[in-house]
Design a protein around this motif. Structure first.
Motif, mmCIF file in Angstrom:
data_model
loop_
_atom_site.group_PDB
_atom_site.id
_atom_site.type_symbol
_atom_site.label_atom_id
_atom_site.label_comp_id
_atom_site.label_asym_id
_atom_site.label_seq_id
_atom_site.Cartn_x
_atom_site.Cartn_y
_atom_site.Cartn_z
ATOM 1 N N GLU A 178 0.787 -1.381 0.045
ATOM 2 C CA GLU A 178 -0.136 -0.150 -0.042
ATOM 3 C C GLU A 178 0.896 1.341 0.003
ATOM 4 O O GLU A 178 0.465 2.205 -0.364
ATOM 5 C CB GLU A 178 -1.018 0.053 1.214
ATOM 6 C CG GLU A 178 -1.715 1.175 1.478
ATOM 7 C CD GLU A 178 -2.933 0.854 0.286
ATOM 8 O OE1 GLU A 178 -3.741 2.006 -0.135
ATOM 9 O OE2 GLU A 178 -3.256 -0.329 -0.246
ATOM 10 N N GLU A 179 2.242 1.122 0.701
ATOM 11 C CA GLU A 179 3.046 2.342 0.668
ATOM 12 C C GLU A 179 3.808 2.676 -0.594
ATOM 13 O O GLU A 179 4.343 3.563 -0.695
ATOM 14 C CB GLU A 179 4.042 2.255 1.910
ATOM 15 C CG GLU A 179 3.153 2.050 3.270
ATOM 16 C CD GLU A 179 4.159 1.735 4.346
ATOM 17 O OE1 GLU A 179 5.275 1.698 3.984
ATOM 18 O OE2 GLU A 179 3.613 1.788 5.588
ATOM 19 N N ILE A 180 3.935 1.546 -1.212
ATOM 20 C CA ILE A 180 4.684 2.040 -2.663
ATOM 21 C C ILE A 180 3.854 2.539 -3.622
ATOM 22 O O ILE A 180 2.565 1.981 -3.872
ATOM 23 C CB ILE A 180 4.957 0.268 -3.367
ATOM 24 C CG1 ILE A 180 5.995 -0.351 -2.129
ATOM 25 C CG2 ILE A 180 5.727 0.410 -4.439
ATOM 26 C CD1 ILE A 180 6.290 -1.810 -2.586
ATOM 27 N N SER A 181 4.459 3.353 -4.365
ATOM 28 C CA SER A 181 3.742 4.346 -5.405
ATOM 29 C C SER A 181 4.702 4.483 -6.621
ATOM 30 O O SER A 181 6.018 4.077 -6.365
ATOM 31 C CB SER A 181 3.215 5.649 -4.835
ATOM 32 O OG SER A 181 4.156 6.298 -4.306
ATOM 33 N N ALA A 182 4.359 5.295 -7.097
ATOM 34 C CA ALA A 182 5.355 5.623 -8.519
ATOM 35 C C ALA A 182 6.509 6.388 -8.120
ATOM 36 O O ALA A 182 7.486 6.108 -8.609
ATOM 37 C CB ALA A 182 4.560 6.365 -9.624
ATOM 38 N N SER A 183 6.163 7.138 -6.963
ATOM 39 C CA SER A 183 7.331 8.218 -6.516
ATOM 40 C C SER A 183 7.976 7.442 -5.187
ATOM 41 O O SER A 183 9.082 7.983 -4.808
ATOM 42 C CB SER A 183 6.629 9.461 -6.046
ATOM 43 O OG SER A 183 5.621 9.225 -4.974
ATOM 44 N N HIS A 184 7.579 6.387 -4.538
ATOM 45 C CA HIS A 184 8.142 5.835 -3.633
ATOM 46 C C HIS A 184 8.266 4.341 -3.877
ATOM 47 O O HIS A 184 7.423 3.594 -3.948
ATOM 48 C CB HIS A 184 7.258 6.091 -2.198
ATOM 49 C CG HIS A 184 7.786 5.279 -1.214
ATOM 50 N ND1 HIS A 184 8.946 5.753 -0.577
ATOM 51 C CD2 HIS A 184 7.475 4.100 -0.554
ATOM 52 C CE1 HIS A 184 9.173 4.707 0.570
ATOM 53 N NE2 HIS A 184 8.295 3.728 0.565
ATOM 54 N N SER A 185 9.513 3.764 -4.344
ATOM 55 C CA SER A 185 9.643 2.592 -4.668
ATOM 56 C C SER A 185 10.237 1.676 -3.218
ATOM 57 O O SER A 185 11.869 1.553 -3.231
ATOM 58 C CB SER A 185 10.802 2.537 -5.769
ATOM 59 O OG SER A 185 11.908 3.094 -5.519
ATOM 60 N N GLU A 239 11.612 -1.381 -10.812
ATOM 61 C CA GLU A 239 12.507 -0.488 -10.553
ATOM 62 C C GLU A 239 13.369 -0.154 -11.529
ATOM 63 O O GLU A 239 13.618 1.130 -12.237
ATOM 64 C CB GLU A 239 12.870 -0.438 -9.135
ATOM 65 C CG GLU A 239 13.755 0.646 -8.792
ATOM 66 C CD GLU A 239 13.146 2.226 -8.783
ATOM 67 O OE1 GLU A 239 13.960 3.068 -8.745
ATOM 68 O OE2 GLU A 239 11.896 2.035 -8.656
ATOM 69 N N ARG A 241 11.836 1.019 -14.713
ATOM 70 C CA ARG A 241 11.589 2.500 -14.655
ATOM 71 C C ARG A 241 12.670 3.439 -14.752
ATOM 72 O O ARG A 241 12.510 4.448 -15.437
ATOM 73 C CB ARG A 241 10.772 2.856 -13.281
ATOM 74 C CG ARG A 241 10.321 4.082 -13.186
ATOM 75 C CD ARG A 241 9.333 3.966 -11.962
ATOM 76 N NE ARG A 241 10.392 3.885 -10.499
ATOM 77 C CZ ARG A 241 10.761 4.983 -10.308
ATOM 78 N NH1 ARG A 241 10.590 6.419 -10.591
ATOM 79 N NH2 ARG A 241 11.461 5.045 -8.992
#
Length: 496
Positions: free
Chosen positions: A205-212, A239, A242
């Motif tokens: 849930e904490e992983i996002s496009a800005s936070h890998s 990653e 990306r």
């Protein structure tokens, strides 16, 4: 509500949490197993106890029969426990009985006595003996001839029924308690087992496009641990992709900016001097920009798995290379075309021609005087080699030059129009055809090798040139259309 559809019967089950579903399934299974086990226990217990009573009665009857045969029978007949014994003569009259047994009326009717003599166990009501409950009676023959007698032994089964009822009642009391205790224990155990899964969910849930970030890996070597390791590897690949995509976009923007800036500068200078634009220089920049755009589009299609690049048909590489070599006539170096028998592979002729053009233009641009091409089949593989006698590439850089927009310093100086996509395109096209691309030292020079799967011999077409083909048309491949023009910009390993 009229016309409303009811949810399927299993919808409520699917709405439950995984923990609840596991507990429901487990507790239901345990409940059914305990119920069947308890029922089986009660049935077996009753059968065992009744058999024990019947065996005891038969043993008593045999003992009394032995006393009769020995002429030692006393009256009343001594018995153990609560058994009742009657000795009947051939006329069904009672000649002896135990204490408590009726001495006038036979316990069994004539019909029941006949069945008992045949070995059956007869269940009779206790009212015949002035008792409550039922009795099981057995009969054994004693004596012979006119002295033949029948020993009837009856034993009450009231105690058996009471024992079975006691066990049944105990099970009925313990069943819900045991089931409830198992449900509570299972709830806690399943919750403890699913705790790492919840941790994985929270981490995801904490992983996002800005936070890998990365998912927490639980201790142990179970399925959840392996799942977390696999998911983290997947996140690493995403990653990496990306980062490559970001670098690719940045490099593409940088490469596109240079020719666009050059075009704008030349147009502004011509406008400032009120002179016609230098069409020759502008055309060269436009061609360079077009080659770059075509390379970028091709790599994007390869990354997306474009099915047009995966088309499979028989392609004869020797003739395809001969055509590509013919296009290098003005390269200024000698190009030795491949010889020998035709070599066939399965693939897209347009994509393969693009890869060959990249290899040849790269070799011709960096060769000193000579480029040699070799195509041969070894077993189930086809090896395509392009060797030039140029300066070569250090071993430490031979893998790095396959990355996109990678150009070595000397290549950057010698090949001002390169974009660093040549070998990247070659490797991608080889990968799409199930092959590989590699570099090796040619002493002196560089050897670029494509390793491709060979076309099975059963699929090799038997083609003949058509009559009147004055041009000596090559068979087994299609010519490269304008959709994928030969990339002569930067396919060399040192300038890829």
């Amino acid at each position: 509500m009229p016309g409303a559809t009811k949810p399927p019967w299993g919808a409520w089950f699917r709405r439950m949490s995984l923990r609840s579903r596991l507990i429901l399934i487990g507790v239901t299974g345990v409940a059914v197993a305990l119920a069947l086990g308890g029922l089986l226990l009660v049935i077996v217990l009753r059968l065992v106890l009744i058999k024990s009573v019947d065996d005891g009665a038969r043993q008593t009857a045999r003992n009394v029969s032995a006393l009769i045969d020995a002429g030692q029978l006393s009256n009343p007949i001594p018995t153990s426990g609560n058994q009742y014994v009657q000795v009947l003569d051939s006329h069904s009259s009672i000649t002896a009985a135990s204490i408590g047994a009726d001495r006038l009326v036979s316990l069994l009717t004539p019909r029941e006595l006949a069945r008992a003599r045949a070995g059956h166990v007869i269940t009779v009501g206790g009212d015949r003996m002035g008792l409550s409950g039922e009795l099981n009676a057995v009969a054994v023959q004693a004596g012979s001839g006119e002295d033949a007698r029948t020993v009837v032994v009856a034993a009450p089964i009231r105690d058996v029924r009471q024992s079975v009822e006691t066990v049944r009642d105990a099970l009925l009391i313990m069943y819900p308690l045991l089931l409830g205790g198992l449900a509570v224990l299972a709830w806690r155990v399943v919750g403890w087992t699913l705790r790492p899964v919840e941790a994985l969910r929270a981490g995801a849930e904490e992983i996002s496009a800005s936070h890998s970030g990365r998912l927490p890996v639980p201790e142990g070597d179970d399925e959840v641990h392996r799942l977390a390791v696999t998911l983290n590897r997947m996140l690493d690949r995403l990653e990496s992709a990306r980062v490559r995509q970001r670098v690719f976009v940045a490099d593409a923007a940088h490469e596109l900016r240079s020719p666009i800036a050059s075009l704008r500068t030349q147009l502004e200078v011509a406008d400032h001097l009120n002179e016609p634009a230098p069409t020759g220089d502008l055309r060269a920049e436009v061609e360079r920009l077009g080659r770059l755009v075509n390379d970028l589009l091709l790599l994007a299609r390869a990354d997306e798995g474009d099915p047009t690049l995966r088309r499979r048909e028989p392609v004869e590489l020797t003739s395809l290379f001969a055509e590509a070599v013919a296009g290098c006539a003005g390269a200024g170096v000698a190009v030795v075309p491949p010889g020998g028998d035709p070599v066939w592979v399965a693939g897209d002729p347009v994509a393969l021609r693009r890869a060959l053009d990249n290899l040849l233009s790269n070799a011709c641009r960096h060769a000193t005087s000579r480029v040699a091409v070799d195509v041969r089949q070894i077993g189930q593989r086809v090896l395509v080699s392009v060797v030039d006698d140029g300066p070569g590439i250090p071993a430490a850089d031979r893998e790095r030059v396959f990355d996109r927009f990678t150009r070595l310093d000397d290549a950057r100086a010698r090949d001002g129009g390169g974009t660093g996509l040549g070998l990247a395109i070659v490797r991608e096209l080889a990968r799409l055809h199930g092959g590989t691309a590699s570099l090796a030292d040619a002493g002196p020079g560089l050897r670029v090798t494509l390793n491709l799967p060979a076309l099975p011999a059963t699929e090799v077409p038997d083609l003949q040139p058509e009559q009147g083909d004055a041009g000596g048309a090559r068979l087994g491949h299609s010519p490269a259309p304008a959709a994928l023009p030969p990339a002569g910009s930067d396919a060399h390993a040192a300038g890829a």
